[in-house]
Write a protein that holds these residues in place. Structure first.
Motif, PDB file in Angstrom:
ATOM      1  N   ILE A 173       4.189  20.634   6.839  1.00 55.48           N
ATOM      2  CA  ILE A 173       4.473  21.657   5.820  1.00 55.48           C
ATOM      3  C   ILE A 173       5.681  22.415   6.338  1.00 55.48           C
ATOM      4  O   ILE A 173       5.630  23.018   7.418  1.00 55.48           O
ATOM      5  CB  ILE A 173       3.275  22.620   5.624  1.00 55.48           C
ATOM      6  CG1 ILE A 173       2.029  21.874   5.144  1.00 55.48           C
ATOM      7  CG2 ILE A 173       3.638  23.746   4.653  1.00 55.48           C
ATOM      8  CD1 ILE A 173       2.132  21.281   3.765  1.00 55.48           C
ATOM      9  N   ASN A 187       7.917  26.224   2.744  1.00 52.50           N
ATOM     10  CA  ASN A 187       6.693  26.072   1.948  1.00 52.50           C
ATOM     11  C   ASN A 187       5.454  26.688   2.602  1.00 52.50           C
ATOM     12  O   ASN A 187       4.346  26.466   2.132  1.00 52.50           O
ATOM     13  CB  ASN A 187       6.425  24.583   1.698  1.00 52.50           C
ATOM     14  CG  ASN A 187       7.113  24.107   0.433  1.00 52.50           C
ATOM     15  OD1 ASN A 187       7.022  24.754  -0.608  1.00 52.50           O
ATOM     16  ND2 ASN A 187       7.813  22.997   0.520  1.00 52.50           N
ATOM     17  N   GLU A 226       7.348  15.273   6.123  1.00 49.42           N
ATOM     18  CA  GLU A 226       7.096  16.465   5.300  1.00 49.42           C
ATOM     19  C   GLU A 226       6.631  16.124   3.889  1.00 49.42           C
ATOM     20  O   GLU A 226       7.046  15.130   3.298  1.00 49.42           O
ATOM     21  CB  GLU A 226       8.386  17.304   5.243  1.00 49.42           C
ATOM     22  CG  GLU A 226       8.208  18.582   4.448  1.00 49.42           C
ATOM     23  CD  GLU A 226       9.266  19.637   4.719  1.00 49.42           C
ATOM     24  OE1 GLU A 226      10.117  19.455   5.610  1.00 49.42           O
ATOM     25  OE2 GLU A 226       9.226  20.671   4.021  1.00 49.42           O
ATOM     26  N   LEU A 274       1.883  22.725  10.531  1.00 56.32           N
ATOM     27  CA  LEU A 274       2.253  23.861   9.673  1.00 56.32           C
ATOM     28  C   LEU A 274       3.364  24.674  10.323  1.00 56.32           C
ATOM     29  O   LEU A 274       3.145  25.386  11.303  1.00 56.32           O
ATOM     30  CB  LEU A 274       1.022  24.754   9.440  1.00 56.32           C
ATOM     31  CG  LEU A 274       1.271  26.030   8.638  1.00 56.32           C
ATOM     32  CD1 LEU A 274       1.690  25.725   7.199  1.00 56.32           C
ATOM     33  CD2 LEU A 274       0.030  26.923   8.653  1.00 56.32           C
TER      34      LEU A 274
END
Ligand code: PEP
Ligand code: MN
Length: 340
Positions: free
Chosen positions: A183, A187, A164, A206
């Protein structure tokens, strides 16, 4: 874009909307019904400010026809994307398996984990060096020291590294060591961070924010794609609901829905999605049955002593059994699992 005029709209209101639509470069097709007039604005509708038309005199409602995201959509690219990063292949019949500890804690812990997950058939190693913890008093990660251990584990096992990044300032540093930038859920809407990873040469995983809608998640992916990085994997890791028996609620319909709407591969995280070691194996198998392109699973040599997320981590034996179960499902749906 469909613009529905109010029943009470004056002819001048309709004319003004038509002129506005045309001034924005769209074609206005006017449909005059017995009760109301509807204007179909044809063309690229993702134009800044166009939804403001809803407040124009005589306008009742403005409805979008296209998805709000563009490069993430199947309209932009119909063929499923495959993300490759070192030993990791995700998509198009390859179920990538990313496994390892929640946090990098020591060389011993990481190397043992890397060897165990590799032997069980994983295709990449996970491990957080920068940890986004809910409490400032919790273990925050080994930072660059942890990145060095991850790179050493790759040397030793050949496994790609997924880790990360929590700040735009760290993207360059983490990109030097990692194959995939994760991510985190917290976030997902850190837009400066999304822009920064959009410029990185590394693939991106993501995670979905626990309170984000699928459209918000795909728009976050759009930031990265728009920045020039096309190697994006989506990761469903559970959302916040009224249920409290599981840490989050893991919606597997996300796999089918996201695959209908986007070409990006979808990875499931049954560890954070359930928050209980005992629930991880069945949700991992279910994810594959639902068509997931990848799994990310927390594995620790001794979960009871983990510095983070031990309660949802598998030990080596449990991970091996989970992989065996997943392999049967993957065979049934004609997919390759992990390093196969
Ligand atoms: C993690 O992968 O350890 C993590 C912090 O995940 P999430 O961002 O999904 O909470
Ligand atoms: Mn974790």
């Amino acid at each position: 874009m469909i613009i529905v005029m109010k029943k009470s709209a004056a002819e001048q209101d309709i004319e003004t909307v038509i002129q506005d639509v045309e001034a924005r470069g769209l074609k206005a097709n006017v449909i005059r019904g017995t009760e109301r007039t509807v204007i179909a604005a044809v063309g690229e509708e993702r134009i800044a400010g166009i939804t403001a038309l809803e407040s124009a005199p005589g306008v009742d409602e403005v409805m979008s026809v296209l998805a709000p995201y563009k490069m993430a959509s199947r309209e932009w690219k119909d063929e499923q994307s495959v993300v490759r990063a070192g030993s990791l292949i995700v998509g198009n019949g390859h179920i990538g398996v990313i496994a390892g500890p929640c946090s990098v804690e020591s060389e011993e812990q990481l190397v043992a984990s890397a060897q165990a997950v590799k032997n069980a058939g994983a295709s990449a190693l996970r491990g957080g060096a920068f940890k986004p913890r809910t409490s400032p008093y919790s273990f925050q990660g080994m930072k660059e020291e942890g990145l060095k251990l991850l790179a050493a584990a790759r040397e030793e096992t050949g496994l790609a590294i997924v880790t990360e990044v929590v700040s735009p300032d760290d993207v360059e540093l983490v990109s030097e060591y990692a194959d995939v930038l994760q991510i985190g859920a917290r976030n997902m809407q850190n837009y400066r961070l999304l822009e920064a990873v959009g410029k990185s040469p590394r693939a991106v995983l993501l995670k979905r924010g626990p309170s984000a809608t699928i459209d918000e998640w795909l728009l976050a992916a759009e930031y990265i794609l728009d920045g020039g990085n096309l190697d994006v994997m989506l990761c469903e890791r559970g959302i916040r609901t009224f249920e409290s028996h599981t840490r989050f609620t893991l919606p597997l319909a996300t796999v089918a829905y996201a695959q209908e709407r986007t070409h990006l591969p979808v990875v499931i995280d049954p560890s954070h999605g359930t928050g209980h070691t005992s629930l991880v194996p069945s949700m991992a198998r279910a994810s594959i049955a639902a068509g997931a392109d990848g799994l990310i699973i927390e594995v620790h040599p001794d979960p009871g002593k983990a510095l983070s997320d031990g309660y949802q981590s598998l030990n080596f034996e449990q991970f091996e059994e989970t992989m065996a179960g997943c392999r049967k499902i993957a065979n049934a749906v004609e997919r390759k699992l992990g390093s196969e």
